[in-house]
Design a protein around this motif. Sequence first.
Motif, PDB file in Angstrom:
ATOM      1  N   LYS A   1       0.859  -1.181   0.000  1.00  0.00           N
ATOM      2  CA  LYS A   1       0.000   0.000   0.000  1.00  0.00           C
ATOM      3  C   LYS A   1       0.896   1.232   0.000  1.00  0.00           C
ATOM      4  CE  LYS A   1      -3.807  -2.173   2.359  1.00  0.00           C
ATOM      5  NZ  LYS A   1      -4.562  -2.326   3.601  1.00  0.00           N
ATOM      6  N   PRO A   2       0.478   2.378  -0.471  1.00  0.00           N
ATOM      7  CA  PRO A   2      -0.821   2.679  -1.073  1.00  0.00           C
ATOM      8  C   PRO A   2      -0.961   2.109  -2.489  1.00  0.00           C
ATOM      9  CG  PRO A   2       0.606   4.596  -1.113  1.00  0.00           C
ATOM     10  CD  PRO A   2       1.313   3.567  -0.313  1.00  0.00           C
ATOM     11  N   PHE A   3      -2.186   1.727  -2.821  1.00  0.00           N
ATOM     12  CA  PHE A   3      -2.464   1.205  -4.148  1.00  0.00           C
ATOM     13  C   PHE A   3      -2.590   2.361  -5.126  1.00  0.00           C
ATOM     14  CE2 PHE A   3      -4.829  -2.289  -1.697  1.00  0.00           C
ATOM     15  CZ  PHE A   3      -3.660  -2.986  -1.501  1.00  0.00           C
TER      16      PHE A   3
ATOM     17  N   ASN B   1       0.567  -3.381   4.563  1.00  0.00           N
ATOM     18  CA  ASN B   1       0.414  -2.036   5.113  1.00  0.00           C
ATOM     19  C   ASN B   1       1.765  -1.387   5.349  1.00  0.00           C
ATOM     20  OD1 ASN B   1      -2.309  -2.258   5.266  1.00  0.00           O
ATOM     21  ND2 ASN B   1      -2.387  -2.626   7.447  1.00  0.00           N
TER      22      ASN B   1
ATOM     23  N   LEU C   1       2.903   2.691   9.654  1.00  0.00           N
ATOM     24  CA  LEU C   1       1.902   3.470  10.370  1.00  0.00           C
ATOM     25  C   LEU C   1       0.503   2.874  10.188  1.00  0.00           C
ATOM     26  CD1 LEU C   1       1.248   6.071  11.972  1.00  0.00           C
ATOM     27  CD2 LEU C   1       0.683   7.103   9.788  1.00  0.00           C
ATOM     28  N   GLN C   2       0.247   2.383   8.995  1.00  0.00           N
ATOM     29  CA  GLN C   2      -1.101   1.863   8.733  1.00  0.00           C
ATOM     30  C   GLN C   2      -1.434   0.658   9.603  1.00  0.00           C
ATOM     31  OE1 GLN C   2      -0.870   1.231   4.541  1.00  0.00           O
ATOM     32  NE2 GLN C   2      -1.814   3.195   4.066  1.00  0.00           N
TER      33      GLN C   2
ATOM     34  N   PRO D   1      -3.754   1.268  13.458  1.00  0.00           N
ATOM     35  CA  PRO D   1      -5.175   1.024  13.734  1.00  0.00           C
ATOM     36  C   PRO D   1      -5.571  -0.441  13.604  1.00  0.00           C
ATOM     37  CG  PRO D   1      -4.895   2.223  11.675  1.00  0.00           C
ATOM     38  CD  PRO D   1      -3.562   2.205  12.348  1.00  0.00           C
ATOM     39  N   TYR D   2      -4.834  -1.205  12.829  1.00  0.00           N
ATOM     40  CA  TYR D   2      -5.169  -2.631  12.757  1.00  0.00           C
ATOM     41  C   TYR D   2      -4.867  -3.327  14.080  1.00  0.00           C
ATOM     42  CZ  TYR D   2      -6.436  -2.882   7.865  1.00  0.00           C
ATOM     43  OH  TYR D   2      -7.108  -2.741   6.689  1.00  0.00           O
TER      44      TYR D   2
ATOM     45  N   ASN E   1      -6.274   3.708  18.391  1.00  0.00           N
ATOM     46  CA  ASN E   1      -5.299   4.164  17.405  1.00  0.00           C
ATOM     47  C   ASN E   1      -4.575   5.387  17.926  1.00  0.00           C
ATOM     48  OD1 ASN E   1      -3.888   4.648  15.054  1.00  0.00           O
ATOM     49  ND2 ASN E   1      -5.584   5.676  14.042  1.00  0.00           N
TER      50      ASN E   1
ATOM     51  N   ARG F   1       1.784   6.717  18.469  1.00  0.00           N
ATOM     52  CA  ARG F   1       2.552   6.960  17.258  1.00  0.00           C
ATOM     53  C   ARG F   1       3.996   6.624  17.577  1.00  0.00           C
ATOM     54  NH1 ARG F   1      -1.656   6.792  15.813  1.00  0.00           N
ATOM     55  NH2 ARG F   1      -3.030   8.290  14.825  1.00  0.00           N
TER      56      ARG F   1
ATOM     57  N   ALA G   1      -0.657  10.266  19.736  1.00  0.00           N
ATOM     58  CA  ALA G   1      -1.248  11.070  18.671  1.00  0.00           C
ATOM     59  C   ALA G   1      -1.634  12.470  19.125  1.00  0.00           C
ATOM     60  CB  ALA G   1      -2.460  10.355  18.093  1.00  0.00           C
ATOM     61  N   ARG G   2      -2.189  12.597  20.312  1.00  0.00           N
ATOM     62  CA  ARG G   2      -2.524  13.939  20.781  1.00  0.00           C
ATOM     63  C   ARG G   2      -2.446  13.981  22.294  1.00  0.00           C
ATOM     64  NH1 ARG G   2      -6.949  11.527  18.974  1.00  0.00           N
ATOM     65  NH2 ARG G   2      -6.729  12.224  16.847  1.00  0.00           N
TER      66      ARG G   2
ATOM     67  N   PRO H   1       5.748  14.254  13.489  1.00  0.00           N
ATOM     68  CA  PRO H   1       4.766  13.277  13.010  1.00  0.00           C
ATOM     69  C   PRO H   1       4.792  13.209  11.488  1.00  0.00           C
ATOM     70  CG  PRO H   1       3.755  14.886  14.486  1.00  0.00           C
ATOM     71  CD  PRO H   1       5.131  15.363  14.216  1.00  0.00           C
ATOM     72  N   SER H   2       4.835  12.011  10.986  1.00  0.00           N
ATOM     73  CA  SER H   2       4.883  11.869   9.543  1.00  0.00           C
ATOM     74  C   SER H   2       4.243  10.549   9.169  1.00  0.00           C
ATOM     75  CB  SER H   2       6.331  11.899   9.068  1.00  0.00           C
ATOM     76  OG  SER H   2       6.418  11.298   7.796  1.00  0.00           O
ATOM     77  N   TYR H   3       3.706  10.510   7.974  1.00  0.00           N
ATOM     78  CA  TYR H   3       3.116   9.241   7.561  1.00  0.00           C
ATOM     79  C   TYR H   3       4.108   8.411   6.760  1.00  0.00           C
ATOM     80  CZ  TYR H   3       2.368  11.451   3.018  1.00  0.00           C
ATOM     81  OH  TYR H   3       2.550  12.084   1.821  1.00  0.00           O
TER      82      TYR H   3
ATOM     83  N   GLN I   1      -7.426   1.513   2.595  1.00  0.00           N
ATOM     84  CA  GLN I   1      -7.492   2.035   1.221  1.00  0.00           C
ATOM     85  C   GLN I   1      -8.936   2.203   0.751  1.00  0.00           C
ATOM     86  OE1 GLN I   1      -4.450   2.576  -1.059  1.00  0.00           O
ATOM     87  NE2 GLN I   1      -4.002   3.079   1.062  1.00  0.00           N
TER      88      GLN I   1
ATOM     89  N   MET J   1     -12.308   2.288   8.596  1.00  0.00           N
ATOM     90  CA  MET J   1     -12.167   1.801   9.954  1.00  0.00           C
ATOM     91  C   MET J   1     -12.160   2.942  10.970  1.00  0.00           C
ATOM     92  SD  MET J   1      -8.272   0.485   9.413  1.00  0.00           S
ATOM     93  CE  MET J   1      -8.158  -0.579  10.802  1.00  0.00           C
TER      94      MET J   1
ATOM     95  N   PHE K   1      -3.358  13.613   8.779  1.00  0.00           N
ATOM     96  CA  PHE K   1      -2.234  13.936   7.903  1.00  0.00           C
ATOM     97  C   PHE K   1      -2.601  14.807   6.717  1.00  0.00           C
ATOM     98  CE2 PHE K   1      -0.675  10.233  10.214  1.00  0.00           C
ATOM     99  CZ  PHE K   1       0.517  10.761  10.687  1.00  0.00           C
TER     100      PHE K   1
END
Lengths: 580, 208, 214
Positions: free
Chosen positions: A154-156, A266, A269-270, A273-274, A365, A368, A373-374, A502-504, B105, B135, B143
């Motif tokens: 990912k990303p697709f 994934n 970072l993705q 949440p999983y 989630n 990080r 996250a906050r 913070p970065s993705y 996605q 989700m 972001f």
Amino acid sequence: MIAPDSTTTIDLVARFPSVVTPDTRPGYSGWIVDPAHLTEVATAIRNEFSYDLLSSVTGVDYYPDKMEVVYHAYRTTGGPALVFKVQIPRHNPVVPSVTPIWKGAELQEREAWDLLGIRFEGHPDLRRIFMWEGFAGHPLRKDWKEPFYEEDVKPFKSRWPEGKHLPAEMRTPLQDNLFFPPGFDPEAFSFQDPDQAAYEALRRQHRPTDEDGIQTDVIIINMGPQHPSTHGVFRAAVMLDGETIIGLKPIVGYLHRNHEKIGERNTFLQNMPYTDRLDYFNSMSNNFGYALAVEKLMGIPVAERAEYIRVIMAELSRIQNHLVWFGMMLNDLGAMYTPALYAFEERELILDIFEATAGSRMMCNYFRFGGVARDVSEDTLRKIHDLVHDRLPRKIDEMDRLLTENEVLVSRLKGIGYLSAEDAIRTSMTGPMLRASGVPYDIRRADPYSIYDRFEFDVACHPEGDMYARYQVRMDEVRESIKIIKQALKQIPQGPIMSVKPSYQIKVPPGEAYGRVEAPKGELGFYIVSNGQPNPWRYHVRAPSLINLTSLEMMCIGEKIADFVAILGAVDIVLGELDR
Amino acid sequence: MYGKGLLKGLSVTLSRFFYTYWDDLVWFWRRITKGKRRYYSPEGIAHRSSKEARGIFTVQYPEEKLPVPEEFRYLPFLVYDEGLDGTKEIRCTSCGICAKVCPPQCIWIVRSTDPATGRPRPQPAEFYIDADICMNCGLCAEFCPFDAIKMDHDYEMASYTRTLLNLDRLLKPASYYASIRPLNAAREEEARKAKLASKAAKAEAKAA
Amino acid sequence: MNPKDINLPGYEIPEELKHVIAITALDRLYNWGRRSSVWPLMFGLACCAIEMIATQAARYDLARFGMEVMRPTPRQADLMIVAGTVTKKMVPAIVRLYNQMPEPKYVLAMGACASSGGPFKEGYNVVAGIDKFLPVDVYVPGCPPTPQALINGLILLQKKIDKESIKQVRWYRKGPDSVAIPIPVLGPDLIDTRRIPDIKAHTLSSTSKTDDQS
Ligand code: SF4
Ligand code: SF4
Ligand code: SF4
């Protein structure tokens, strides 16, 4: 890079020259053992070096040439892991089983067989565990592609900039999440019950005879997957002689959601949440374990304030987990609803705090890499303060009064489902289950992570090894958690909540890392292999719920079928994590 | 004595039972003296989710609704600013970051192109979020560099069909955003203004 | 609903239709009875089930809707709340449970997973929505839907029940909808027996070599 922590104390090469070599790949640590001598080395590791707790067994597919099995062993007296590995050719992956040495490997080796097709020689019952017998392929192999496969990573590309909405079904020939091997003829297919193998294994392993040596008649009944007290979709095939259990096989996989396969697509970072959806009661603890593992790989520190927030959240989540456990346990015993309703009230108040900080009641989630996250607002901190100083202690005492001395409860729990300390260690039990067998092993103490070394708390431990001890351990643990939160609230500093920007897009250097936390259900570990790509090459979860089931049969044999439900309840399983 | 534990336990349930009605009396008194009501009033709901709550704990949805905290997230929505002549100025520039970061996605974006030049324009032509895959993780909102996608508070989304959110359903005005997340909106507004100001200052410095 | 209203059809009935008054009034009585005692099946699959339990617990209290009686057996249940991820391994059991439920029966897909596979949709063991097998009445998006969102879905279901008519509901009519749903079979992958011709056409055609399965 963090120094390979497992190599500090012992030298396996000196003990086994020419059989063991150190793992010198950059970012890796531990020892590589010649598969032909694995049994010998493993026996020595357990008996001579006293690494008695085999925590995790992980198969890794190093496509295209080899497979690897990674073992993490610990001492129950504390200290870091001893990591050893075997490497085998990919076309014929056969490894001697370590189940005879550490029984705790049993289910994990079945998992590696099911998902990666690694055969373990000498395993007493090597069957598929999550998928059913007859499923085509070993899904975690890198060259196995699921029907909705789109891209490796990912990303697709189909999402942007030309992202016409196209449901995944539309891309597959059968318009569904299905794959059949070419040439498969569904009409000629004769259905065989995939669970027949489980029944046969039961019959093979237990041959009940009466005093005269005559085989007696037994029945096998199935509990689950739809059963009001199996905590979701757990199923057990139970072999009965009259009302007494003489054998039991857990049949799992009814909630196998392919967490690891998705996790390897994934980005780092993705996956966060999983992980929430593993043990969905304790998303905070799951986040914690995963964040630790990735931070280890990246070699970054965690912001000071965030450390405290993490601990507070993880402990709150432990409190609500154990509270719900009291309720559910009592449900299983037949005290329908009252304790559960009481427990859920407190849980709601804790979830309010999660909702206010993380944004969601269950799927937080929140962590990080490098922080959280906050920030937690002053208002929320005050709420937490009120809870741990006032409401929760009161309510726990109330729960205590309601249950602990209740004669019915005591007679249902005392002396039932016994597990000795030795057996508990041998079957890799962790968490409250292990501590209720009299082994004071708590990762927060034994191998402190985050900032747990700054807090004073006792490791709850009861030596009786029965269900009542498991109940008491949890009751004590709730109180200890409250203690920890109180201290953390006092010490929490002001400051940033992230140590990095913070970065993705996260750069993770190649290597492996194993991060583990003391989750409310036991040792939750994440084994991650990175090859420098944005996504993990291997992402494995060491699920306490699954591994704690290894001793289920042991605990149930000789008990009445009515107690099975309670014994299972006392293990505290959660299916999201068990089946993944 | 056998049965002591049972009696102890029963005393707990009995006191719970008692407090339910005792609290009714307490609130009756409050209502007379201070005009505060136990049900169907914000202070009543707040009380029932505070550390003092005892007796009745239920929030009578749908008549009463539990207030959701500012950070609460459900499904994402797209923010637009209301232009002077009532036009919708979509903040999204279709940069694609949210689609890239989304774990399952479930965001699909079609970038629009200028019909004259054929070059991409900073605006989405189509924007889909499959609500039945999403989700609710909030990473897209976290972001997005343009504060264009945010997490909604609206959870009353049940329907008789599957839910696919398209641009029409996703767009909500900035005022709505400010109403559900006042603190965040104010903070972001600040940041944007500061950025503009520094840009202007730079431009001035350059010009000078 | 006010009991008084049950006897009133609530709309003007043309002269020539007077003979159906009995049935329309009966509809309302029938709907009122059902909508006020929808007993769900005690059946949870995954994370969403925990929110379902929370909905049942003190704070949200489903008993206010007559729905607190979670039945562990499908024989006594009216509503199946599919709360969680439907996996291929589990779906035969779910279909069997559904078939065992007596009519009238409803299905509520709770959460993204039950609606269409959710975040785990791409997984090899996940069914892309329970509506591939069962007729879903209400979908509740969310992951997980909060208890209030679930109640919102249940209210929507009640509204749907209110609009139903005995003459039209599928279980009292002949047709494909009234027969039991064939239970899928676990082969090399999940075989929906209704789709055997499709599968056969696909696997036996020479063009079907899609991927390189090991
Ligand atoms: S919503 Fe934000 S992140 Fe997504 S495309 Fe638009 S501007 Fe980019
Ligand atoms: S909330 Fe998460 S899953 Fe939903 S659209 Fe945003 S990034 Fe994707
Ligand atoms: S929709 Fe979300 S919360 Fe519900 S079962 Fe699926 S992953 Fe879990």
